[in-house]
Design an enzyme around this catalytic site. Sequence first.
Site, short mmCIF file in Angstrom:
data_model
loop_
_atom_site.label_atom_id
_atom_site.label_comp_id
_atom_site.label_asym_id
_atom_site.label_seq_id
_atom_site.Cartn_x
_atom_site.Cartn_y
_atom_site.Cartn_z
CD GLU A 1 -0.95 0.92 3.52
OE1 GLU A 1 -1.28 2.15 3.68
OE2 GLU A 1 -0.83 0.39 4.85
CE LYS B 1 -0.97 1.29 12.42
NZ LYS B 1 0.63 2.16 12.23
N1 PSU Z 1 -2.00 3.44 10.77
C1 PSU Z 1 -0.64 4.38 9.97
N2 PSU Z 1 -0.46 4.83 8.74
C2 PSU Z 1 -1.15 4.58 7.62
C3 PSU Z 1 -2.93 3.66 7.87
C4 PSU Z 1 -2.94 3.26 9.50
O1 PSU Z 1 -0.32 4.75 11.31
O2 PSU Z 1 -0.86 4.62 7.17
C5 PSU Z 1 -3.85 3.88 7.08
C6 PSU Z 1 -3.39 2.18 6.58
O3 PSU Z 1 -3.97 2.68 4.71
C7 PSU Z 1 -4.72 1.73 6.12
C8 PSU Z 1 -5.81 3.32 6.35
O4 PSU Z 1 -5.25 1.26 5.59
O5 PSU Z 1 -4.43 4.20 7.64
C9 PSU Z 1 -6.99 3.06 7.69
O6 PSU Z 1 -7.65 4.28 7.59
P1 PSU Z 1 -8.99 4.39 7.72
O7 PSU Z 1 -9.27 4.13 9.58
O8 PSU Z 1 -9.30 5.84 7.68
O9 PSU Z 1 -9.99 3.50 7.17
#
Ligand code: PSU
Length: 365
Positions: A53, A188
């Site tokens: 990604e 996370k």
């Molecule tokens: N957490 C991080 N860095 C990131 C992401 C999450 O520390 O770059 C990114 C990833 O690409 C993940 C996305 O797919 O955030 C998820 O975001 P959301 O919760 O807005 O769907």
Amino acid sequence: MASSSSSAALYRISNLQNHISPLEANNKLRSLVKISPQVSEAISSGRAVVALESTIISHGMPYPQNLQTAKEVESIVRENGAVPATIAILNGVPCIGLNEDELERLASLGKGVQKTAGRDIAYVVATRGNGATTVSATLFFASMVGIQVFVTGGIGGVHRHANQTMDISSDLTALGRTPIAVISAGVKSILDIPKTLEYLETQEVYVAAYKSDEFPAFFTEKSGCKAPSRVDSPEDCARVIGKCRLCLKFSFSYKYFISLTTVRKPLLSDANKKLNRQAGILFAVPIPKQHSAAGNLIESATQRALTEARSIGRNKTLREMQKLRSCLHGNVSVEFLDTVSDIALVKNNALIGSQIAFFLTTMAA
Ligand code: PSU
Ligand code: MN
């Protein structure tokens, strides 16, 4: 009356003319995708490919550390017998596999690139924008070209207090409908891990912890949640995924653009094939032992960060992570933080993911 019925007829005709079948629409979108020569060659010759990604590059860390990390992750994939396919949208063109210039551009633009989840793809393409794909958008493009293995740091999940905010990452629903194995360090610890596991179950995603009975908590090995399943080697993972019988036929539409004209047949296993199941897999890899000492420290700082980062919005995950980092800087040295950061985790995941992708290519169809 006459005029209204003739306008109705006209409306029907124009509707017929504008109507395109879902298959035609899909082919149209595919014709907009640019696949790098290395990735295209690897796919058509059945070599191992690992999707990566790009939000982690644009939004995960600053330039030039992000470029350095992206290059190192790609090197790890290559050293382990697979071809990296970093996915991003550049000038409205979804790119599957970036060359050095493209990677440099994406990294140096940093947060000037739009964080692009599945819902944002059409907008970024239509406005000829630059988009860094999250897990959900990366899954969409990887699946379009038949890539079976996708490495990231951590996927999005169900946020704490999601019962009030409805903040659930589209990564989970995308995984539920995309037959790709994602290798991640879990989700996370800022997220609600038990709820995320429940939601993955609802989405029929097969979840296994790597060499562990417990689902990891990103910065720490253990989350207190039993993993639904366990795998103990890259071969195990490859067997769960099953051999993908790719039958791709490319036709060059113009210069660098390649359109896919034949349908692929990805399988997760024989049973999945027989039942025509299309759900994804999550392999959750615990943080390597040498970095786990920092886990408890980070976890306590997470709690503090969460009380300070309550705003709701599309960049909530990232804002919370930044907040977390700034809290941590008061407690530990930056070098120490580095070793336990996303970088160490995504590199470890890249190592295991490329081994899985490689084993897949050695399996009989
Ligand atoms: N957490 C991080 N860095 C990131 C992401 C999450 O520390 O770059 C990114 C990833 O690409 C993940 C996305 O797919 O955030 C998820 O975001 P959301 O919760 O807005 O769907
Ligand atoms: Mn969200």
